[in-house]
Design an enzyme around this catalytic site. Structure first.
Site, PDB file in Angstrom:
ATOM      1  CE1 TYR A 117     -43.407  34.240  -8.677  1.00  0.00           C
ATOM      2  CE2 TYR A 117     -45.321  34.383 -10.113  1.00  0.00           C
ATOM      3  CZ  TYR A 117     -44.053  33.905  -9.860  1.00  0.00           C
ATOM      4  OH  TYR A 117     -43.429  33.098 -10.775  1.00  0.00           O
TER       5      TYR A 117
ATOM      6  N   GLY B 128     -31.175  30.651  -9.015  1.00  0.00           N
ATOM      7  CA  GLY B 128     -32.277  29.736  -8.731  1.00  0.00           C
ATOM      8  C   GLY B 128     -32.175  28.488  -9.577  1.00  0.00           C
ATOM      9  CB  ALA B 129     -29.408  27.299 -11.539  1.00  0.00           C
TER      10      ALA B 129
ATOM     11  CB  SER C  48     -44.729  35.126 -14.059  1.00  0.00           C
ATOM     12  OG  SER C  48     -45.901  34.349 -13.876  1.00  0.00           O
TER      13      SER C  48
ATOM     14  CB  ALA D 130     -42.135  40.510  -7.729  1.00  0.00           C
ATOM     15  CE  LYS D 131     -41.462  35.794 -11.403  1.00  0.00           C
ATOM     16  NZ  LYS D 131     -40.006  35.574 -11.643  1.00  0.00           N
TER      17      LYS D 131
ATOM     18  CB  VAL E 178     -30.066  36.596  -5.564  1.00  0.00           C
ATOM     19  CG1 VAL E 178     -29.441  35.405  -6.270  1.00  0.00           C
ATOM     20  CG2 VAL E 178     -31.542  36.361  -5.272  1.00  0.00           C
TER      21      VAL E 178
ATOM     22  NE  ARG F 100     -37.260  24.541  -6.050  1.00  0.00           N
ATOM     23  CZ  ARG F 100     -38.267  24.447  -5.183  1.00  0.00           C
ATOM     24  NH1 ARG F 100     -38.616  23.267  -4.693  1.00  0.00           N
ATOM     25  NH2 ARG F 100     -38.934  25.520  -4.797  1.00  0.00           N
TER      26      ARG F 100
END
Length: 253
Positions: free
Chosen positions: A154, A13-14, A142, A157-158, A64, A16
């Site tokens: 989310y 995810g690089a 997160s 997942a985090k 991924v 941005r």
């Protein structure tokens, strides 16, 4: 290690945001960096910036969450840069909604990128780390792991990333591989701008709210996360593993 003794890092995810910031920082730390994202062409600006500063970088396009694409991507990285001994699992998406409106597709897509993606990338890279008897895995969690309205997928997942990290630390420690997680608070990125749009306020107003809530009275930027990733990826962090570091501008439970 590669013949020139340069560590090879992979950042997902690089193209941005946080991922781009981490890739730049690890390159500045002297590592060769694979800048991996879904669209290889989108990685070009980060790669060019690293190269212009005298570093080595490679743009890699891969989903991924796709096992075959991950295998091919890691094989290419080994061939062109060397065996990866640093992995930053940063790739992520948001599909925010309240639970009663959330579709199965919204749930599955978030789990696929965050958790399946981290699993596949780690499984592929750890083989090289254990062979080298050295590895650094940094997973992006997160503050949403503690719960956040409209982000049940989310947040789950985090939170999962934290359990994933602690188990990797237990399993891989005897091979010289550490695993740690960074849990950012509000960071100024394209993703948080999308959140502002979702909830119907301007990005400037959302940043102002976040600044007011932070003990340091400001919002975070990708460089704040990159600094933490730099420590976890460093040679000197070999006795730090299984940790979750909240980089959120204030205390977190």
């Amino acid at each position: 290690m590669t013949t020139d003794q340069q560590r090879v890092a992979v950042v997902t995810g690089a193209a941005r945001g946080i991922g781009a910031g981490v890739a730049r920082r690890l390159a500045a730390d002297g590592m060769a960096v694979a800048v991996l994202d879904l669209d290889e062409s989108a990685c070009a600006p980060v790669v060019e910036e690293i190269a212009a500063a005298g570093g080595r970088a490679l743009a890699v396009g891969a989903d991924v969450s796709d096992e075959e694409q991950v295998a091919a991507a890691v094989e290419r990285i080994v061939d062109e840069l060397g065996p990866p001994t640093v992995l930053v699992n940063n790739a992520g998406i948001i599909r925010d909604n309240l639970i009663f409106r959330m579709s199965v597709a919204d749930w599955d897509s978030v789990m696929a990128v965050h958790l399946r993606g981290a699993f596949l990338m780690t499984r592929a890279c750890q083989a090289h780390m254990t062979a080298e008897r050295h590895g650094r895995i940094v997973n992006l969690s997160s503050t949403s792991a503690q719960g956040n309205r409209g982000q049940v997928n989310y947040s789950a997942a985090k939170a999962g990333m934290q359990g994933f990290t602690k188990t990797l630390a237990i399993e891989l420690g005897k091979f010289g591989v550490t695993a740690n997680a960074i849990a950012p608070g509000f960071i100024e990125t394209e993703m948080t701008a999308e959140t502002a749009e979702r909830i119907g306020i301007s990005f400037e107003d959302l940043k102002a709210q976040a600044s007011a809530a932070a003990a340091v009275a400001r919002t975070g930027v990708p460089a704040d996360i990159a600094h933490a990733a730099s420590f976890f990826a460093s040679e000197g962090a070999g006795f730090t593993t299984g940790q979750v570091l909240y980089v959120a501008g204030g205390p977190c439970d």
